[in-house]
Design a protein around this motif. Structure first.
Motif, short mmCIF file in Angstrom:
data_model
loop_
_atom_site.label_atom_id
_atom_site.label_comp_id
_atom_site.label_asym_id
_atom_site.label_seq_id
_atom_site.Cartn_x
_atom_site.Cartn_y
_atom_site.Cartn_z
N LEU A 1 0.89 -1.32 -0.10
CA LEU A 1 0.58 -0.31 -0.28
C LEU A 1 1.10 1.27 0.27
O LEU A 1 0.25 2.24 -0.55
N MET A 2 1.99 0.96 0.58
CA MET A 2 2.78 2.40 0.68
C MET A 2 3.09 2.78 -0.43
O MET A 2 3.57 3.97 -0.77
N ILE A 3 3.99 2.00 -1.85
CA ILE A 3 4.39 1.92 -2.66
C ILE A 3 3.18 2.81 -3.55
O ILE A 3 3.41 3.35 -4.35
N ALA A 4 2.71 1.76 -3.35
CA ALA A 4 0.49 3.01 -4.18
C ALA A 4 0.46 4.57 -3.58
O ALA A 4 0.02 5.16 -5.00
N TYR A 5 1.19 4.60 -2.44
CA TYR A 5 1.31 5.87 -2.17
C TYR A 5 1.84 7.16 -2.46
O TYR A 5 2.79 7.97 -2.06
N LEU A 6 3.40 6.33 -3.90
CA LEU A 6 4.58 7.07 -3.86
C LEU A 6 3.48 7.74 -4.52
O LEU A 6 4.78 8.85 -5.06
N CYS A 7 2.41 7.71 -5.13
CA CYS A 7 1.81 9.10 -5.93
C CYS A 7 1.21 9.90 -4.97
O CYS A 7 0.09 8.69 -4.34
N PRO A 8 1.76 11.08 -4.94
CA PRO A 8 1.10 11.49 -3.93
C PRO A 8 -0.41 11.33 -4.03
O PRO A 8 -0.86 11.75 -4.78
N ARG A 9 -2.03 11.05 -2.31
CA ARG A 9 -3.05 11.25 -2.55
C ARG A 9 -3.07 11.87 -2.13
O ARG A 9 -2.79 12.28 -1.20
N PRO A 10 -4.79 13.07 -2.86
CA PRO A 10 -5.47 14.30 -1.87
C PRO A 10 -5.80 13.09 -1.19
O PRO A 10 -6.50 12.40 -0.70
N VAL A 11 -5.81 14.73 0.63
CA VAL A 11 -6.51 13.73 1.70
C VAL A 11 -7.84 14.56 1.52
O VAL A 11 -7.87 16.60 1.43
#
Ligand SMILES: Cc1cc2nc3c(=O)[nH]c(=O)nc-3n(C[C@H](O)[C@H](O)[C@H](O)COP(=O)(O)O)c2cc1C
Length: 307
Positions: A144-154
Motif C-alpha cells: 500500500l505504501m508503494i501505491a502512495y508513491l503517487c501522493p494522494r490528496p486528502v
C-alpha cells in the motif's frame, strides 16, 4: 549530526508523510505495463479495497500487468507492484479492470536499509496491532505504501441526509480518467456508508496542507457523526448545486453523484460522476505519500513541505 546517520538504523521511517502539494504537474507518474505495452495510468488507477489490497483502473492490462511508479522529473523507477487481474470483479457501469496486488518492491532506500526499514515498520505495526486502523497483513501494508508513491490528496467528504450528516477525511479516492468516473473506497463499517448508498451524492472539500490537524481530528466521524453542522470546528458553506455543507476555506470543491457501489473485501467501492468542480485557489493541498518516498526526496534536497 551522528544522530541523523544512526536514526534510520534504529527507528523506522513513518509509513505515511502528510505533505503539501500544488496539484499541477504530477510529481510521480504511474504506468501499467504488460506484453511490451505501457499505458500512463497516473490519473487512471485507484485503491479499491485494502483487504484484500485491490487496485482499479479503466485500463485492461491483461492477466498479470506491472504497475510502475517513476519520478516525474528524472524518470527514475521508484517502485513497482505486481498485479493479478481479478476477473470475478466488474463494475457494471464502466468496463473497469480490478487487480489484486501480488507483490511489490520500492527503490527509495538503498540496500540494506530497504529490508531493514520494512522489518522495523512491520515490527511497529505488530506491536500496535490493536490501534492500527489499517488492520492489514505487513506485506500488504508495504505494498500500500508503494501505491502512495503517487501522493494522494486528502479530502473532507460531506454527506447530508434528513436524519444524518457527516464530514470525514478520505484519501482512497481519485479519478479513473478514461472512464470519466471518480472513485471512493470507504470501509464498509463507516457510519455513513449506508447513507451514501441511499442519498447517492457527496461533496469533497480539497483542503490546504495547513488544515492537517483539523482534518485528522475529523477522522472520529468515520465512527460517530457530528450532532449538527454548527458544532464543527471550521467554517462551512453550502456547495453550489447540492447545497451540502463544505469547508469554506477549501481550495477546490467537487460535487459527485454516486452511480455505483459494490463491496470489495473490507471496503465499499463507490463510482461517481462529477456534477460540479469549483477550483478556488492554487496552493499547497494536503496529500499523503509514503514515508520512504519523502526520505528519497529528502536525500536529494527535494523534500515535499511537511504539512
Ligand atoms: C487522513 C485520513 C484519511 C482517511 N481515508 C480513508 C479512506 O479513504 N477510506 C476509509 O475507509 N477510511 C479512511 N480513513 C479512516 C481510517 O481508515 C479509520 O477507519 C478511521 O480513522 C477510524 O479509525 P479507528 O478505526 O481507529 O477508530 C481515513 C482517516 C484519516 C485520518
Amino acid at each position: 549530526m551522528w544522530k541523523d546517520w544512526v536514526r534510520p538504523f534504529v527507528r523506522p521511517l513513518p509509513q505515511w508523510s502528510a505533505v503539501g502539494v500544488v496539484p499541477a504537474a504530477p510529481l510521480v507518474t504511474a504506468a501499467l505495463r504488460w506484453d511490451g505495452q505501457a499505458v500512463d495510468v497516473t490519473a487512471d488507477h485507484t485503491v479499491a479495497s485494502l483487504h484484500p489490497l485491490t487496485i482499479a483502473s479503466s485500463v485492461d492490462g491483461g492477466a498479470r500487468p506491472v504497475l510502475e511508479y517513476r519520478d516525474g522529473a528524472s524518470g527514475r523507477l521508484l517502485g513497482r507492484l505486481q498485479l493479478v487481474r481479478d476477473s470475478s470483479l466488474a463494475a457494471g457501469v464502466a468496463p473497469l479492470a480490478f487487480y489484486r496486488v501480488e507483490a511489490g518492491e520500492h527503490r527509495c532506500l538503498a540496500w540494506p536499509l530497504r529490508p531493514w526499514n520494512a522489518w522495523l515498520q512491520n515490527r511497529g505495526m505488530a506491536k500496535h496491532a490493536a490501534s492500527n486502523h489499517l488492520n492489514m497483513p505487513p506485506a500488504a501494508a508495504q505494498q500500500l505504501m508503494i501505491a502512495y508513491l503517487c501522493p494522494r490528496p486528502v479530502v473532507l467528504v460531506s454527506v447530508a441526509a434528513e436524519e444524518h450528516r457527516n464530514i470525514f477525511p478520505m484519501d482512497l479516492i481519485g479519478p479513473l480518467e478514461r472512464s470519466g468516473l471518480y472513485s471512493l473506497a470507504l470501509r464498509s463499517t463507516n457510519v455513513s456508508e449506508p447513507v451514501l448508498r441511499d442519498v447517492r451524492k457527496v461533496a469533497l472539500s480539497h483542503v490546504p496542507a495547513a488544515m492537517k490537524g483539523m482534518v485528522y481530528k475529523l477522522a472520529v466521524h468515520h465512527r460517530q457523526p457530528p450532532q449538527d453542522w454548527n458544532g464543527l470546528p471550521l467554517p462551512m458553506r453550502p456547495s453550489r448545486e447540492f447545497g451540502i455543507p463544505v469547508v469554506a476555506g477549501a481550495l477546490r470543491i467537487q460535487e459527485l453523484a454516486l452511480v455505483h457501489s459494490q463491496i470489495i473485501g473490507s471496503h465499499t467501492f463507490f463510482l461517481a460522476r462529477t456534477i460540479s468542480s469549483e477550483d478556488r485557489e492554487e496552493a499547497a493541498q494536503l496529500h499523503h505519500t509514503a514515508g520512504f518516498h519523502q526520505a528519497y526526496r529528502r536525500r536529494r534536497h527535494q523534500a515535499l513541505p511537511e504539512a
